[in-house]
Design an enzyme around this catalytic site. Sequence first.
Site, PDB file in Angstrom:
ATOM      1  N   ASP A   1      48.520  69.517  33.801  1.00  0.00           N
ATOM      2  CA  ASP A   1      49.234  69.322  32.415  1.00  0.00           C
ATOM      3  C   ASP A   1      49.965  68.134  32.357  1.00  0.00           C
ATOM      4  O   ASP A   1      50.048  67.607  31.496  1.00  0.00           O
ATOM      5  CB  ASP A   1      49.966  70.662  32.557  1.00  0.00           C
ATOM      6  CG  ASP A   1      49.260  71.875  32.422  1.00  0.00           C
ATOM      7  OD1 ASP A   1      48.315  71.826  31.774  1.00  0.00           O
ATOM      8  OD2 ASP A   1      50.114  73.082  32.371  1.00  0.00           O
TER       9      ASP A   1
ATOM     10  N   HIS B   1      35.699  46.727  42.408  1.00  0.00           N
ATOM     11  CA  HIS B   1      36.123  47.620  43.461  1.00  0.00           C
ATOM     12  C   HIS B   1      36.010  49.222  42.815  1.00  0.00           C
ATOM     13  O   HIS B   1      35.706  49.875  43.826  1.00  0.00           O
ATOM     14  CB  HIS B   1      37.282  47.259  44.006  1.00  0.00           C
ATOM     15  CG  HIS B   1      38.115  48.478  44.811  1.00  0.00           C
ATOM     16  ND1 HIS B   1      37.382  48.863  46.272  1.00  0.00           N
ATOM     17  CD2 HIS B   1      39.243  49.098  44.842  1.00  0.00           C
ATOM     18  CE1 HIS B   1      38.349  49.814  46.587  1.00  0.00           C
ATOM     19  NE2 HIS B   1      39.424  49.918  45.916  1.00  0.00           N
TER      20      HIS B   1
ATOM     21  N   GLU C   1      40.412  34.208  43.687  1.00  0.00           N
ATOM     22  CA  GLU C   1      40.518  34.497  42.401  1.00  0.00           C
ATOM     23  C   GLU C   1      40.630  33.242  41.499  1.00  0.00           C
ATOM     24  O   GLU C   1      39.741  33.317  40.479  1.00  0.00           O
ATOM     25  CB  GLU C   1      41.941  35.328  42.018  1.00  0.00           C
ATOM     26  CG  GLU C   1      42.025  36.641  42.625  1.00  0.00           C
ATOM     27  CD  GLU C   1      43.123  37.466  42.205  1.00  0.00           C
ATOM     28  OE1 GLU C   1      43.309  38.500  41.934  1.00  0.00           O
ATOM     29  OE2 GLU C   1      44.258  36.654  42.145  1.00  0.00           O
TER      30      GLU C   1
ATOM     31  N   GLU D   1      43.340  35.147  34.322  1.00  0.00           N
ATOM     32  CA  GLU D   1      43.323  36.425  35.089  1.00  0.00           C
ATOM     33  C   GLU D   1      42.302  37.438  35.122  1.00  0.00           C
ATOM     34  O   GLU D   1      42.353  38.276  36.056  1.00  0.00           O
ATOM     35  CB  GLU D   1      44.783  37.120  34.440  1.00  0.00           C
ATOM     36  CG  GLU D   1      45.211  38.205  35.007  1.00  0.00           C
ATOM     37  CD  GLU D   1      46.685  39.046  34.638  1.00  0.00           C
ATOM     38  OE1 GLU D   1      47.076  39.816  35.388  1.00  0.00           O
ATOM     39  OE2 GLU D   1      46.922  38.496  33.557  1.00  0.00           O
TER      40      GLU D   1
ATOM     41  N   GLU E   1      46.215  43.284  37.389  1.00  0.00           N
ATOM     42  CA  GLU E   1      47.100  43.558  38.234  1.00  0.00           C
ATOM     43  C   GLU E   1      48.310  44.641  37.679  1.00  0.00           C
ATOM     44  O   GLU E   1      48.580  45.367  38.736  1.00  0.00           O
ATOM     45  CB  GLU E   1      48.069  42.229  38.587  1.00  0.00           C
ATOM     46  CG  GLU E   1      47.287  41.311  39.418  1.00  0.00           C
ATOM     47  CD  GLU E   1      48.499  40.244  39.980  1.00  0.00           C
ATOM     48  OE1 GLU E   1      49.536  40.088  39.598  1.00  0.00           O
ATOM     49  OE2 GLU E   1      47.686  39.097  40.544  1.00  0.00           O
TER      50      GLU E   1
END
Length: 474
Positions: free
Chosen positions: A206, A324, A261, A276, A287
Amino acid sequence: MPVTLNAPFSWKSPSAADLAMLKALQPNILKAHTREFLTVLFVRFDDAAAAREALRKIAQTLMKSALKHLQEVEAFHATDTPGTSYVGVGLTAKGYDKLGIPAEKKPSDPSFLQGMQSAGLGDSEPASWEAPFKQDVHAVILIGDQLKPPRDAMLAKVIALLTPSAKFHVTTQKGLGLHNRNGEGIEHFGYVDGRSQPIFLTEDVDAERLRQDGATNWDPKFGPGRAIVPDPTGVEPSSQFGSYFIYRKLEQNVRQFKDEENKLATRLGLIGNDVERAGAMIIGRFEDGMPLAIQADAGSHSPVPNDFTYDSDGDGGKCPFFAHIRKVNPRSSGGFEPAAGERLHIMARRGQTYGVRTDDPNDGQLTNKPKKGVGLLFMAFNANISEQFEFAQKTWANNVGFPKVPAGRGIPGLDMVIGQGQRPTIDCPTKWGADFAKVAPKEEHKEVASVPQAVTMKGGEYFFMPSLPTLASL
Protein backbone atom coordinates in the site's frame (compact mmCIF):
# COMPACT_ATOMS: atom_id res chain seq x y z
CA MET A 1 -3.98 -22.63 8.29
CA PRO A 2 -0.37 -22.70 6.99
CA VAL A 3 2.02 -19.74 6.80
CA THR A 4 1.33 -17.47 3.82
CA LEU A 5 4.07 -18.04 1.24
CA ASN A 6 2.59 -17.29 -2.19
CA ALA A 7 1.29 -13.75 -1.67
CA PRO A 8 1.96 -10.73 0.56
CA PHE A 9 0.24 -10.80 3.94
CA SER A 10 -0.64 -8.24 6.59
CA TRP A 11 1.61 -8.14 9.63
CA LYS A 12 -0.88 -5.94 11.49
CA SER A 13 -3.73 -8.42 11.11
CA PRO A 14 -1.98 -11.72 10.44
CA SER A 15 -3.36 -15.22 10.64
CA ALA A 16 -2.29 -17.24 13.66
CA ALA A 17 0.28 -19.08 11.54
CA ASP A 18 1.74 -15.88 10.09
CA LEU A 19 1.94 -14.32 13.55
CA ALA A 20 3.80 -17.34 14.91
CA MET A 21 6.20 -17.17 11.97
CA LEU A 22 6.93 -13.46 12.56
CA LYS A 23 7.60 -14.09 16.25
CA ALA A 24 10.18 -16.75 15.37
CA LEU A 25 11.76 -15.11 12.30
CA GLN A 26 14.88 -12.94 12.36
CA PRO A 27 14.42 -9.31 11.27
CA ASN A 28 15.82 -7.79 8.05
CA ILE A 29 14.51 -10.68 5.90
CA LEU A 30 10.95 -9.67 4.99
CA LYS A 31 11.62 -5.96 5.53
CA ALA A 32 14.98 -4.20 5.54
CA HIS A 33 16.25 -3.08 8.93
CA THR A 34 17.84 0.36 9.17
CA ARG A 35 21.58 -0.10 9.66
CA GLU A 36 23.56 2.94 8.56
CA PHE A 37 26.36 1.68 10.81
CA LEU A 38 27.02 -2.02 10.38
CA THR A 39 29.61 -4.46 11.68
CA VAL A 40 29.83 -7.98 10.26
CA LEU A 41 31.67 -10.59 12.31
CA PHE A 42 32.79 -13.80 10.61
CA VAL A 43 33.24 -16.45 13.26
CA ARG A 44 35.15 -19.72 13.42
CA PHE A 45 34.37 -22.02 16.32
CA ASP A 46 37.03 -24.02 18.14
CA ASP A 47 34.69 -25.75 20.59
CA ALA A 48 31.17 -26.88 19.76
CA ALA A 49 29.79 -26.65 23.30
CA ALA A 50 31.17 -23.15 23.81
CA ALA A 51 29.87 -22.07 20.42
CA ARG A 52 26.39 -23.35 21.19
CA GLU A 53 26.38 -21.48 24.49
CA ALA A 54 27.54 -18.23 22.87
CA LEU A 55 24.93 -18.36 20.11
CA ARG A 56 22.23 -19.36 22.55
CA LYS A 57 22.95 -16.35 24.79
CA ILE A 58 23.10 -13.97 21.85
CA ALA A 59 19.69 -15.18 20.65
CA GLN A 60 18.11 -15.12 24.10
CA THR A 61 19.41 -11.71 25.23
CA LEU A 62 20.30 -9.58 22.19
CA MET A 63 18.19 -10.58 19.20
CA LYS A 64 14.67 -9.46 18.36
CA SER A 65 12.03 -10.97 16.11
CA ALA A 66 10.73 -9.78 12.76
CA LEU A 67 7.49 -8.88 14.54
CA LYS A 68 9.32 -6.75 17.11
CA HIS A 69 11.17 -4.97 14.31
CA LEU A 70 7.93 -4.15 12.49
CA GLN A 71 6.40 -2.87 15.72
CA GLU A 72 9.44 -0.64 16.27
CA VAL A 73 9.14 0.78 12.75
CA GLU A 74 5.48 1.58 13.40
CA ALA A 75 6.33 3.27 16.71
CA PHE A 76 9.06 5.34 15.09
CA HIS A 77 6.69 6.63 12.40
CA ALA A 78 4.07 7.47 15.04
CA THR A 79 6.17 8.94 17.84
CA ASP A 80 9.81 9.14 16.59
CA THR A 81 10.71 6.51 19.19
CA PRO A 82 13.97 4.92 18.02
CA GLY A 83 14.12 1.16 17.66
CA THR A 84 16.71 -1.21 19.04
CA SER A 85 19.83 -2.40 17.23
CA TYR A 86 19.71 -5.21 14.70
CA VAL A 87 21.51 -8.46 15.44
CA GLY A 88 21.39 -11.20 12.81
CA VAL A 89 23.02 -14.64 12.95
CA GLY A 90 23.71 -17.09 10.16
CA LEU A 91 25.50 -20.44 9.94
CA THR A 92 27.41 -22.05 7.08
CA ALA A 93 27.04 -25.73 6.23
CA LYS A 94 30.39 -26.32 7.95
CA GLY A 95 29.09 -24.35 10.91
CA TYR A 96 26.18 -26.77 11.27
CA ASP A 97 28.67 -29.63 11.14
CA LYS A 98 30.89 -28.00 13.76
CA LEU A 99 27.92 -27.58 16.10
CA GLY A 100 27.16 -31.28 15.74
CA ILE A 101 23.73 -30.82 14.17
CA PRO A 102 22.66 -34.01 12.34
CA ALA A 103 22.60 -33.97 8.56
CA GLU A 104 18.82 -34.44 8.45
CA LYS A 105 18.41 -31.26 10.51
CA LYS A 106 20.59 -29.10 8.29
CA PRO A 107 19.18 -26.83 5.59
CA SER A 108 19.23 -28.91 2.43
CA ASP A 109 19.80 -26.42 -0.40
CA PRO A 110 22.57 -28.04 -2.52
CA SER A 111 24.29 -24.71 -3.20
CA PHE A 112 24.34 -23.95 0.52
CA LEU A 113 25.85 -27.34 1.29
CA GLN A 114 28.70 -26.92 -1.22
CA GLY A 115 29.47 -23.28 -0.34
CA MET A 116 30.27 -20.27 -2.49
CA GLN A 117 33.84 -21.31 -3.29
CA SER A 118 32.50 -24.25 -5.31
CA ALA A 119 29.63 -22.38 -6.96
CA GLY A 120 31.37 -21.70 -10.29
CA LEU A 121 29.79 -18.29 -10.72
CA GLY A 122 32.25 -17.05 -13.31
CA ASP A 123 33.75 -14.62 -10.81
CA SER A 124 37.35 -14.18 -9.75
CA GLU A 125 38.91 -17.44 -8.61
CA PRO A 126 38.64 -18.17 -4.86
CA ALA A 127 42.45 -18.31 -4.77
CA SER A 128 42.44 -14.52 -5.33
CA TRP A 129 39.92 -13.80 -2.56
CA GLU A 130 40.84 -12.12 0.67
CA ALA A 131 42.46 -14.50 3.15
CA PRO A 132 39.50 -14.88 5.57
CA PHE A 133 37.29 -16.34 2.82
CA LYS A 134 39.88 -18.93 1.81
CA GLN A 135 39.41 -20.75 5.12
CA ASP A 136 36.42 -22.20 6.89
CA VAL A 137 33.87 -19.74 8.25
CA HIS A 138 31.28 -21.19 10.62
CA ALA A 139 28.98 -18.25 11.30
CA VAL A 140 28.22 -14.64 10.51
CA ILE A 141 26.91 -12.12 13.03
CA LEU A 142 25.57 -8.76 11.82
CA ILE A 143 25.21 -5.82 14.20
CA GLY A 144 23.62 -2.67 12.82
CA ASP A 145 21.90 0.54 13.82
CA GLN A 146 20.90 3.91 12.44
CA LEU A 147 23.40 5.55 14.83
CA LYS A 148 26.98 4.66 15.72
CA PRO A 149 26.84 4.70 19.57
CA PRO A 150 24.06 2.08 19.89
CA ARG A 151 25.76 -0.03 17.21
CA ASP A 152 29.01 0.12 19.19
CA ALA A 153 27.25 -0.74 22.44
CA MET A 154 25.50 -3.75 20.90
CA LEU A 155 28.74 -4.88 19.25
CA ALA A 156 30.47 -4.86 22.63
CA LYS A 157 27.69 -7.03 24.08
CA VAL A 158 27.99 -9.54 21.24
CA ILE A 159 31.76 -9.79 21.57
CA ALA A 160 31.47 -10.24 25.33
CA LEU A 161 29.25 -13.28 24.77
CA LEU A 162 31.63 -14.87 22.32
CA THR A 163 33.74 -17.02 24.60
CA PRO A 164 37.44 -17.65 23.95
CA SER A 165 36.46 -20.99 22.45
CA ALA A 166 34.15 -19.36 19.91
CA LYS A 167 36.72 -17.21 18.20
CA PHE A 168 35.72 -14.33 15.97
CA HIS A 169 39.13 -13.53 14.56
CA VAL A 170 38.35 -14.70 11.01
CA THR A 171 37.57 -11.14 9.96
CA THR A 172 35.54 -8.08 10.91
CA GLN A 173 33.94 -5.98 8.19
CA LYS A 174 32.37 -2.57 8.77
CA GLY A 175 29.65 -1.12 6.60
CA LEU A 176 28.80 2.57 6.40
CA GLY A 177 25.87 4.16 4.60
CA LEU A 178 26.57 6.59 1.73
CA HIS A 179 24.16 9.29 0.53
CA ASN A 180 23.73 11.87 -2.19
CA ARG A 181 22.83 15.50 -1.55
CA ASN A 182 19.14 14.60 -1.51
CA GLY A 183 19.77 12.21 1.37
CA GLU A 184 19.11 9.10 -0.74
CA GLY A 185 21.24 6.01 -0.33
CA ILE A 186 23.84 5.58 -3.09
CA GLU A 187 26.63 3.16 -3.92
CA HIS A 188 30.22 4.36 -4.46
CA PHE A 189 29.83 5.06 -8.18
CA GLY A 190 27.27 7.67 -7.15
CA TYR A 191 23.99 6.05 -8.20
CA VAL A 192 20.86 5.71 -6.06
CA ASP A 193 20.80 2.11 -4.87
CA GLY A 194 18.31 -0.38 -3.48
CA ARG A 195 15.12 1.14 -4.88
CA SER A 196 13.70 -1.94 -6.61
CA GLN A 197 12.89 -4.63 -4.04
CA PRO A 198 10.33 -7.42 -3.73
CA ILE A 199 7.61 -6.45 -1.25
CA PHE A 200 6.24 -9.14 1.06
CA LEU A 201 3.86 -7.24 3.37
CA THR A 202 0.54 -5.74 2.30
CA GLU A 203 1.19 -2.61 4.37
CA ASP A 204 4.35 -2.00 2.33
CA VAL A 205 2.49 -2.75 -0.90
CA ASP A 206 0.00 0.00 0.00
CA ALA A 207 2.84 2.40 0.80
CA GLU A 208 4.45 1.69 -2.59
CA ARG A 209 1.16 2.35 -4.36
CA LEU A 210 0.15 5.47 -2.43
CA ARG A 211 3.38 7.12 -1.25
CA GLN A 212 5.91 6.08 -3.91
CA ASP A 213 5.36 6.24 -7.67
CA GLY A 214 2.73 3.50 -7.85
CA ALA A 215 2.59 -0.13 -8.94
CA THR A 216 0.64 -0.03 -12.18
CA ASN A 217 3.34 -1.09 -14.64
CA TRP A 218 5.74 -3.13 -12.50
CA ASP A 219 4.23 -5.38 -9.84
CA PRO A 220 6.47 -5.34 -6.73
CA LYS A 221 4.34 -7.87 -4.80
CA PHE A 222 5.98 -11.19 -3.99
CA GLY A 223 5.07 -14.01 -1.65
CA PRO A 224 7.34 -14.47 1.40
CA GLY A 225 8.15 -17.89 -0.06
CA ARG A 226 10.71 -16.06 -2.23
CA ALA A 227 12.73 -15.30 0.92
CA ILE A 228 11.87 -17.82 3.65
CA VAL A 229 11.80 -21.59 4.01
CA PRO A 230 10.94 -23.86 6.96
CA ASP A 231 13.79 -24.16 9.45
CA PRO A 232 14.62 -27.88 9.51
CA THR A 233 16.38 -27.53 12.86
CA GLY A 234 13.36 -25.97 14.54
CA VAL A 235 11.10 -27.93 16.84
CA GLU A 236 8.05 -26.43 15.08
CA PRO A 237 8.93 -26.35 11.35
CA SER A 238 5.38 -25.28 10.49
CA SER A 239 5.93 -21.89 12.18
CA GLN A 240 9.72 -21.61 12.41
CA PHE A 241 11.30 -20.26 9.24
CA GLY A 242 14.70 -19.09 8.13
CA SER A 243 16.41 -17.81 5.01
CA TYR A 244 19.53 -18.42 2.95
CA PHE A 245 21.82 -15.41 3.30
CA ILE A 246 24.23 -14.44 0.51
CA TYR A 247 27.30 -12.36 1.36
CA ARG A 248 29.74 -10.99 -1.23
CA LYS A 249 32.36 -8.30 -0.81
CA LEU A 250 32.62 -6.29 -4.04
CA GLU A 251 35.43 -3.73 -4.26
CA GLN A 252 34.79 -0.73 -6.51
CA ASN A 253 37.44 1.21 -8.43
CA VAL A 254 35.56 4.49 -8.42
CA ARG A 255 38.15 6.55 -10.28
CA GLN A 256 38.33 4.05 -13.13
CA PHE A 257 34.56 3.76 -13.42
CA LYS A 258 33.95 7.53 -13.51
CA ASP A 259 36.78 7.91 -16.04
CA GLU A 260 35.23 5.20 -18.23
CA GLU A 261 31.88 6.99 -18.10
CA ASN A 262 33.57 10.02 -19.67
CA LYS A 263 35.40 7.89 -22.25
CA LEU A 264 32.18 6.17 -23.29
CA ALA A 265 30.51 9.55 -23.75
CA THR A 266 33.40 10.63 -25.97
CA ARG A 267 33.30 7.44 -28.05
CA LEU A 268 29.58 7.96 -28.63
CA GLY A 269 29.92 11.66 -29.39
CA LEU A 270 27.68 12.71 -26.51
CA ILE A 271 27.97 16.39 -25.61
CA GLY A 272 26.46 18.88 -23.19
CA ASN A 273 23.70 17.60 -20.97
CA ASP A 274 23.71 14.31 -22.88
CA VAL A 275 27.11 13.31 -21.47
CA GLU A 276 25.47 11.99 -18.30
CA ARG A 277 23.55 9.48 -20.38
CA ALA A 278 26.74 7.45 -20.89
CA GLY A 279 26.82 6.50 -17.21
CA ALA A 280 23.08 5.91 -17.24
CA MET A 281 23.52 3.40 -20.07
CA ILE A 282 25.98 1.44 -17.93
CA ILE A 283 23.67 1.39 -14.89
CA GLY A 284 20.22 1.70 -16.44
CA ARG A 285 19.40 4.70 -14.24
CA PHE A 286 20.79 8.20 -13.91
CA GLU A 287 22.63 9.00 -10.70
CA ASP A 288 19.47 10.44 -9.13
CA GLY A 289 17.63 7.17 -9.82
CA MET A 290 15.61 8.14 -12.88
CA PRO A 291 15.32 5.02 -15.08
CA LEU A 292 16.78 5.47 -18.56
CA ALA A 293 13.80 3.56 -19.94
CA ILE A 294 11.53 6.43 -18.84
CA GLN A 295 13.33 9.58 -19.95
CA ALA A 296 16.47 10.81 -21.69
CA ASP A 297 18.08 12.73 -18.86
CA ALA A 298 18.19 13.09 -15.10
CA GLY A 299 15.52 14.93 -13.18
CA SER A 300 14.07 12.45 -10.77
CA HIS A 301 12.64 13.91 -7.62
CA SER A 302 11.66 11.93 -4.55
CA PRO A 303 10.35 9.30 -4.72
CA VAL A 304 12.80 7.52 -7.02
CA PRO A 305 10.72 5.92 -9.81
CA ASN A 306 10.35 2.15 -9.95
CA ASP A 307 6.99 1.65 -11.67
CA PHE A 308 8.28 0.88 -15.17
CA THR A 309 8.98 -1.93 -17.63
CA TYR A 310 10.88 -2.25 -20.91
CA ASP A 311 7.72 -2.80 -22.98
CA SER A 312 8.34 0.43 -24.91
CA ASP A 313 12.03 -0.35 -25.45
CA GLY A 314 12.12 -3.69 -27.22
CA ASP A 315 15.22 -2.85 -29.27
CA GLY A 316 17.27 -1.21 -26.50
CA GLY A 317 17.15 2.25 -28.07
CA LYS A 318 16.50 3.82 -24.67
CA CYS A 319 18.10 1.51 -22.10
CA PRO A 320 20.74 -0.84 -23.60
CA PHE A 321 20.42 -4.57 -22.98
CA PHE A 322 23.76 -4.62 -21.12
CA ALA A 323 22.69 -2.05 -18.51
CA HIS A 324 23.03 -3.36 -14.97
CA ILE A 325 19.42 -3.04 -13.83
CA ARG A 326 18.11 -4.50 -17.10
CA LYS A 327 20.42 -7.53 -16.81
CA VAL A 328 19.51 -8.36 -13.19
CA ASN A 329 15.78 -7.54 -13.41
CA PRO A 330 14.62 -7.76 -17.02
CA ARG A 331 11.03 -6.96 -16.03
CA SER A 332 9.49 -9.45 -18.46
CA SER A 333 11.84 -8.52 -21.32
CA GLY A 334 14.53 -11.20 -21.03
CA GLY A 335 13.14 -13.48 -23.72
CA PHE A 336 14.48 -16.64 -22.06
CA GLU A 337 11.32 -17.55 -20.13
CA PRO A 338 7.82 -16.23 -19.31
CA ALA A 339 7.41 -13.29 -16.95
CA ALA A 340 6.36 -15.57 -14.10
CA GLY A 341 9.60 -17.51 -14.51
CA GLU A 342 11.71 -14.35 -14.39
CA ARG A 343 10.08 -13.35 -11.12
CA LEU A 344 11.31 -16.59 -9.49
CA HIS A 345 14.86 -15.24 -9.67
CA ILE A 346 14.23 -11.96 -7.83
CA MET A 347 15.70 -11.77 -4.32
CA ALA A 348 15.49 -9.50 -1.27
CA ARG A 349 18.69 -7.43 -1.38
CA ARG A 350 20.06 -5.87 1.81
CA GLY A 351 23.39 -4.45 0.58
CA GLN A 352 25.55 -1.92 2.39
CA THR A 353 28.44 0.23 1.21
CA TYR A 354 31.78 -0.07 2.98
CA GLY A 355 34.92 2.04 3.18
CA VAL A 356 35.55 5.62 4.27
CA ARG A 357 35.76 8.29 1.56
CA THR A 358 38.14 11.25 1.89
CA ASP A 359 36.44 12.99 -1.05
CA ASP A 360 32.90 14.25 -1.58
CA PRO A 361 31.23 11.52 -3.67
CA ASN A 362 29.01 14.20 -5.23
CA ASP A 363 31.66 16.79 -6.18
CA GLY A 364 31.95 15.79 -9.86
CA GLN A 365 35.75 15.54 -9.71
CA LEU A 366 37.80 12.57 -10.88
CA THR A 367 41.38 12.71 -9.59
CA ASN A 368 40.35 12.54 -5.92
CA LYS A 369 38.21 9.41 -6.33
CA PRO A 370 39.34 6.16 -4.63
CA LYS A 371 40.76 3.27 -6.64
CA LYS A 372 40.38 0.66 -3.89
CA GLY A 373 39.29 0.17 -0.29
CA VAL A 374 35.64 1.01 -0.93
CA GLY A 375 32.77 -0.99 -2.33
CA LEU A 376 29.57 -2.83 -1.68
CA LEU A 377 28.78 -5.58 0.78
CA PHE A 378 26.25 -7.42 -1.36
CA MET A 379 23.81 -9.18 0.95
CA ALA A 380 20.58 -10.90 -0.02
CA PHE A 381 18.01 -13.33 1.35
CA ASN A 382 16.94 -16.30 -0.79
CA ALA A 383 14.60 -19.25 -0.52
CA ASN A 384 16.52 -21.12 -3.23
CA ILE A 385 20.14 -20.11 -3.89
CA SER A 386 20.43 -21.80 -7.27
CA GLU A 387 17.14 -20.44 -8.55
CA GLN A 388 17.68 -16.91 -7.27
CA PHE A 389 21.19 -15.60 -6.60
CA GLU A 390 23.16 -18.08 -8.70
CA PHE A 391 20.73 -17.86 -11.61
CA ALA A 392 20.86 -14.06 -11.60
CA GLN A 393 24.65 -14.09 -11.43
CA LYS A 394 25.39 -16.83 -13.98
CA THR A 395 22.45 -16.83 -16.40
CA TRP A 396 21.79 -13.09 -16.36
CA ALA A 397 24.76 -10.94 -15.25
CA ASN A 398 27.67 -13.10 -16.45
CA ASN A 399 25.94 -14.34 -19.62
CA VAL A 400 26.93 -12.32 -22.71
CA GLY A 401 23.89 -13.76 -24.52
CA PHE A 402 21.26 -12.47 -22.10
CA PRO A 403 18.75 -11.00 -22.74
CA LYS A 404 17.63 -12.04 -26.19
CA VAL A 405 17.96 -9.21 -28.68
CA PRO A 406 16.48 -8.53 -32.14
CA ALA A 407 18.07 -10.33 -35.08
CA GLY A 408 21.25 -8.76 -36.39
CA ARG A 409 22.03 -6.94 -33.16
CA GLY A 410 24.98 -9.07 -32.05
CA ILE A 411 25.19 -9.97 -28.37
CA PRO A 412 24.15 -7.94 -25.31
CA GLY A 413 27.42 -8.51 -23.42
CA LEU A 414 28.13 -8.80 -19.71
CA ASP A 415 26.46 -6.80 -16.98
CA MET A 416 28.44 -3.56 -17.13
CA VAL A 417 28.72 -3.33 -13.33
CA ILE A 418 28.95 -6.77 -11.72
CA GLY A 419 29.75 -8.88 -14.79
CA GLN A 420 33.11 -10.63 -14.44
CA GLY A 421 35.23 -11.74 -17.41
CA GLN A 422 35.97 -10.99 -21.07
CA ARG A 423 33.89 -8.10 -22.36
CA PRO A 424 32.83 -7.92 -26.02
CA THR A 425 32.13 -4.66 -27.82
CA ILE A 426 28.80 -3.03 -27.05
CA ASP A 427 26.13 -1.58 -29.33
CA CYS A 428 24.97 1.75 -27.86
CA PRO A 429 22.30 4.23 -28.92
CA THR A 430 23.89 7.59 -29.72
CA LYS A 431 20.56 9.27 -29.06
CA TRP A 432 17.81 8.35 -26.62
CA GLY A 433 15.07 6.35 -28.30
CA ALA A 434 17.36 5.42 -31.18
CA ASP A 435 15.91 3.68 -34.23
CA PHE A 436 18.25 0.77 -34.90
CA ALA A 437 16.69 0.22 -38.31
CA LYS A 438 18.16 3.45 -39.65
CA VAL A 439 21.32 3.30 -41.76
CA ALA A 440 24.09 5.78 -42.57
CA PRO A 441 24.26 8.69 -42.79
CA LYS A 442 21.60 8.85 -40.09
CA GLU A 443 22.78 6.05 -37.85
CA GLU A 444 21.50 6.42 -34.31
CA HIS A 445 23.65 3.75 -32.69
CA LYS A 446 27.32 2.83 -32.62
CA GLU A 447 29.37 -0.25 -31.73
CA VAL A 448 32.20 0.73 -29.39
CA ALA A 449 34.67 -0.80 -26.96
CA SER A 450 33.09 -2.05 -23.76
CA VAL A 451 33.56 -0.48 -20.35
CA PRO A 452 36.34 -2.34 -18.47
CA GLN A 453 35.57 -4.16 -15.24
CA ALA A 454 35.71 -1.84 -12.23
CA VAL A 455 34.17 -4.18 -9.62
CA THR A 456 36.20 -7.04 -8.15
CA MET A 457 34.84 -9.92 -6.11
CA LYS A 458 36.93 -10.15 -2.92
CA GLY A 459 35.21 -13.09 -1.24
CA GLY A 460 31.95 -14.33 0.20
CA GLU A 461 29.92 -17.24 1.50
CA TYR A 462 26.46 -18.78 1.83
CA PHE A 463 24.76 -18.85 5.24
CA PHE A 464 21.40 -19.91 6.65
CA MET A 465 19.65 -17.57 9.07
CA PRO A 466 17.82 -19.97 11.46
CA SER A 467 14.70 -19.19 13.44
CA LEU A 468 15.15 -17.53 16.81
CA PRO A 469 13.87 -20.62 18.70
CA THR A 470 16.50 -22.73 16.96
CA LEU A 471 19.33 -20.44 18.04
CA ALA A 472 17.93 -20.05 21.53
CA SER A 473 17.77 -23.81 22.05
CA LEU A 474 21.19 -24.82 20.70
